[in-house]
Write a protein that holds these residues in place. Structure first.
Motif, PDB file in Angstrom:
ATOM      1  N   LYS A 178       0.823  -1.218   0.000  1.00  0.00           N
ATOM      2  CA  LYS A 178       0.000   0.000   0.000  1.00  0.00           C
ATOM      3  C   LYS A 178       0.855   1.265   0.000  1.00  0.00           C
ATOM      4  O   LYS A 178       0.470   2.275  -0.576  1.00  0.00           O
ATOM      5  N   GLU A 179       2.003   1.214   0.639  1.00  0.00           N
ATOM      6  CA  GLU A 179       2.891   2.377   0.707  1.00  0.00           C
ATOM      7  C   GLU A 179       3.481   2.733  -0.649  1.00  0.00           C
ATOM      8  O   GLU A 179       3.925   3.854  -0.861  1.00  0.00           O
ATOM      9  N   LEU A 180       3.490   1.796  -1.571  1.00  0.00           N
ATOM     10  CA  LEU A 180       4.138   1.979  -2.871  1.00  0.00           C
ATOM     11  C   LEU A 180       3.188   2.449  -3.972  1.00  0.00           C
ATOM     12  O   LEU A 180       3.621   2.713  -5.084  1.00  0.00           O
ATOM     13  N   VAL A 181       1.897   2.539  -3.651  1.00  0.00           N
ATOM     14  CA  VAL A 181       0.923   2.876  -4.686  1.00  0.00           C
ATOM     15  C   VAL A 181       0.259   4.224  -4.416  1.00  0.00           C
ATOM     16  O   VAL A 181       0.178   4.685  -3.283  1.00  0.00           O
ATOM     17  N   TYR A 182      -0.222   4.808  -5.482  1.00  0.00           N
ATOM     18  CA  TYR A 182      -0.956   6.064  -5.442  1.00  0.00           C
ATOM     19  C   TYR A 182      -2.367   5.787  -4.917  1.00  0.00           C
ATOM     20  O   TYR A 182      -2.864   4.668  -5.009  1.00  0.00           O
ATOM     21  N   ASP A 183      -3.009   6.802  -4.379  1.00  0.00           N
ATOM     22  CA  ASP A 183      -4.333   6.637  -3.771  1.00  0.00           C
ATOM     23  C   ASP A 183      -5.359   5.989  -4.686  1.00  0.00           C
ATOM     24  O   ASP A 183      -6.165   5.183  -4.246  1.00  0.00           O
ATOM     25  N   SER A 184      -5.352   6.334  -5.954  1.00  0.00           N
ATOM     26  CA  SER A 184      -6.379   5.837  -6.871  1.00  0.00           C
ATOM     27  C   SER A 184      -5.785   4.889  -7.909  1.00  0.00           C
ATOM     28  O   SER A 184      -5.911   5.099  -9.101  1.00  0.00           O
ATOM     29  N   ILE A 185      -5.153   3.826  -7.443  1.00  0.00           N
ATOM     30  CA  ILE A 185      -4.524   2.856  -8.345  1.00  0.00           C
ATOM     31  C   ILE A 185      -5.585   2.047  -9.100  1.00  0.00           C
ATOM     32  O   ILE A 185      -6.642   1.729  -8.569  1.00  0.00           O
ATOM     33  N   LYS A 186      -5.272   1.735 -10.350  1.00  0.00           N
ATOM     34  CA  LYS A 186      -6.141   0.918 -11.192  1.00  0.00           C
ATOM     35  C   LYS A 186      -5.361  -0.332 -11.593  1.00  0.00           C
ATOM     36  O   LYS A 186      -4.170  -0.248 -11.894  1.00  0.00           O
ATOM     37  N   MET A 187      -6.054  -1.483 -11.612  1.00  0.00           N
ATOM     38  CA  MET A 187      -5.413  -2.748 -11.977  1.00  0.00           C
ATOM     39  C   MET A 187      -6.246  -3.462 -13.035  1.00  0.00           C
ATOM     40  O   MET A 187      -7.464  -3.584 -12.892  1.00  0.00           O
ATOM     41  N   GLN A 188      -5.563  -3.939 -14.087  1.00  0.00           N
ATOM     42  CA  GLN A 188      -6.240  -4.674 -15.145  1.00  0.00           C
ATOM     43  C   GLN A 188      -5.367  -5.825 -15.629  1.00  0.00           C
ATOM     44  O   GLN A 188      -4.144  -5.797 -15.475  1.00  0.00           O
ATOM     45  N   SER A 189      -6.010  -6.825 -16.228  1.00  0.00           N
ATOM     46  CA  SER A 189      -5.322  -7.961 -16.838  1.00  0.00           C
ATOM     47  C   SER A 189      -5.893  -8.212 -18.220  1.00  0.00           C
ATOM     48  O   SER A 189      -7.105  -8.060 -18.434  1.00  0.00           O
ATOM     49  N   ILE A 190      -5.011  -8.610 -19.110  1.00  0.00           N
ATOM     50  CA  ILE A 190      -5.406  -8.958 -20.476  1.00  0.00           C
ATOM     51  C   ILE A 190      -5.096 -10.433 -20.684  1.00  0.00           C
ATOM     52  O   ILE A 190      -3.983 -10.882 -20.412  1.00  0.00           O
ATOM     53  N   GLY A 191      -6.081 -11.166 -21.135  1.00  0.00           N
ATOM     54  CA  GLY A 191      -5.897 -12.586 -21.392  1.00  0.00           C
ATOM     55  C   GLY A 191      -6.935 -13.069 -22.374  1.00  0.00           C
ATOM     56  O   GLY A 191      -7.642 -12.273 -23.006  1.00  0.00           O
ATOM     57  N   LEU A 192      -7.043 -14.367 -22.473  1.00  0.00           N
ATOM     58  CA  LEU A 192      -8.034 -14.973 -23.360  1.00  0.00           C
ATOM     59  C   LEU A 192      -9.119 -15.636 -22.522  1.00  0.00           C
ATOM     60  O   LEU A 192      -8.830 -16.276 -21.509  1.00  0.00           O
ATOM     61  N   SER A 193     -10.357 -15.486 -22.962  1.00  0.00           N
ATOM     62  CA  SER A 193     -11.465 -16.180 -22.308  1.00  0.00           C
ATOM     63  C   SER A 193     -11.416 -17.656 -22.712  1.00  0.00           C
ATOM     64  O   SER A 193     -10.627 -18.048 -23.588  1.00  0.00           O
ATOM     65  N   LYS A 194     -12.281 -18.466 -22.114  1.00  0.00           N
ATOM     66  CA  LYS A 194     -12.329 -19.895 -22.455  1.00  0.00           C
ATOM     67  C   LYS A 194     -12.671 -20.118 -23.928  1.00  0.00           C
ATOM     68  O   LYS A 194     -12.245 -21.095 -24.523  1.00  0.00           O
ATOM     69  N   SER A 195     -13.416 -19.171 -24.505  1.00  0.00           N
ATOM     70  CA  SER A 195     -13.784 -19.293 -25.916  1.00  0.00           C
ATOM     71  C   SER A 195     -12.675 -18.806 -26.855  1.00  0.00           C
ATOM     72  O   SER A 195     -12.777 -18.952 -28.067  1.00  0.00           O
ATOM     73  N   GLY A 196     -11.632 -18.207 -26.301  1.00  0.00           N
ATOM     74  CA  GLY A 196     -10.507 -17.753 -27.108  1.00  0.00           C
ATOM     75  C   GLY A 196     -10.530 -16.287 -27.479  1.00  0.00           C
ATOM     76  O   GLY A 196      -9.631 -15.816 -28.166  1.00  0.00           O
ATOM     77  N   SER A 197     -11.541 -15.555 -27.037  1.00  0.00           N
ATOM     78  CA  SER A 197     -11.574 -14.125 -27.344  1.00  0.00           C
ATOM     79  C   SER A 197     -10.776 -13.339 -26.290  1.00  0.00           C
ATOM     80  O   SER A 197     -10.593 -13.787 -25.165  1.00  0.00           O
ATOM     81  N   VAL A 198     -10.314 -12.169 -26.694  1.00  0.00           N
ATOM     82  CA  VAL A 198      -9.530 -11.324 -25.793  1.00  0.00           C
ATOM     83  C   VAL A 198     -10.424 -10.800 -24.684  1.00  0.00           C
ATOM     84  O   VAL A 198     -11.547 -10.357 -24.937  1.00  0.00           O
TER      85      VAL A 198
END
Length: 149
Positions: free
Chosen positions: A44-64
């Protein structure tokens, strides 16, 4: 008058010191040290107050698929990993770019659970220079099983 405005402009930008790329890299190293120790307070000390987190991967059907999670949920999941589970995110490289008040750290990785590779990909940390230190304000990663070791 033009000279005064130009002088004020030059002085104001010279007061903003360009930061060293190594400082941004050290924040990411500290983040992963805290991550592996399950030290959510240190993270928590290393991040800005309004941090955003996302991941990019493939669904089970193969779409992004682009998924978003809260930092609090992320911290809870890290704190909830049982002592019987050995996890390690091995950072393979650090590519750092800095432009005065913004930094980007690109880190290819391999993720292991109980010494078996789970997935691999790239983390991308966006940082802001705030209160004389780099703070992470955005993390996006890719996750895939193909092409890992």
């Amino acid at each position: 008058m033009k000279r005064i405005i130009t002088l004020v402009f030059i002085i104001s930008f010279s007061c903003v010191k360009a930061q060293e790329p190594e400082q941004a890299k050290e924040v990411v190293i500290a983040f992963f040290n805290a991550f592996h120790q399950q030290d959510t307070l240190a993270m928590k000390e290393l991040v800005y107050d309004s941090i955003k987190m996302q991941s990019i991967g493939l669904s089970k059907s193969g779409s992004v698929k682009l998924s978003t999670s809260s930092f609090d949920s992320f911290l809870k999941s890290i704190a909830g990993i049982p002592d019987t589970v050995n996890f390690e995110e091995r950072i393979l490289d650090y590519k750092v770019r800095v432009d005065v008040l913004m930094a980007n750290v690109w880190t290819p990785y391999e993720f292991y659970i109980n010494n078996e590779i789970s997935h691999c990909g790239v983390n991308n940390f966006q940082m802001i220079w705030d209160d004389n230190t780099w703070k992470i304000f955005y993390i996006v990663d890719t996750r895939h099983q193909e092409g890992c070791k």
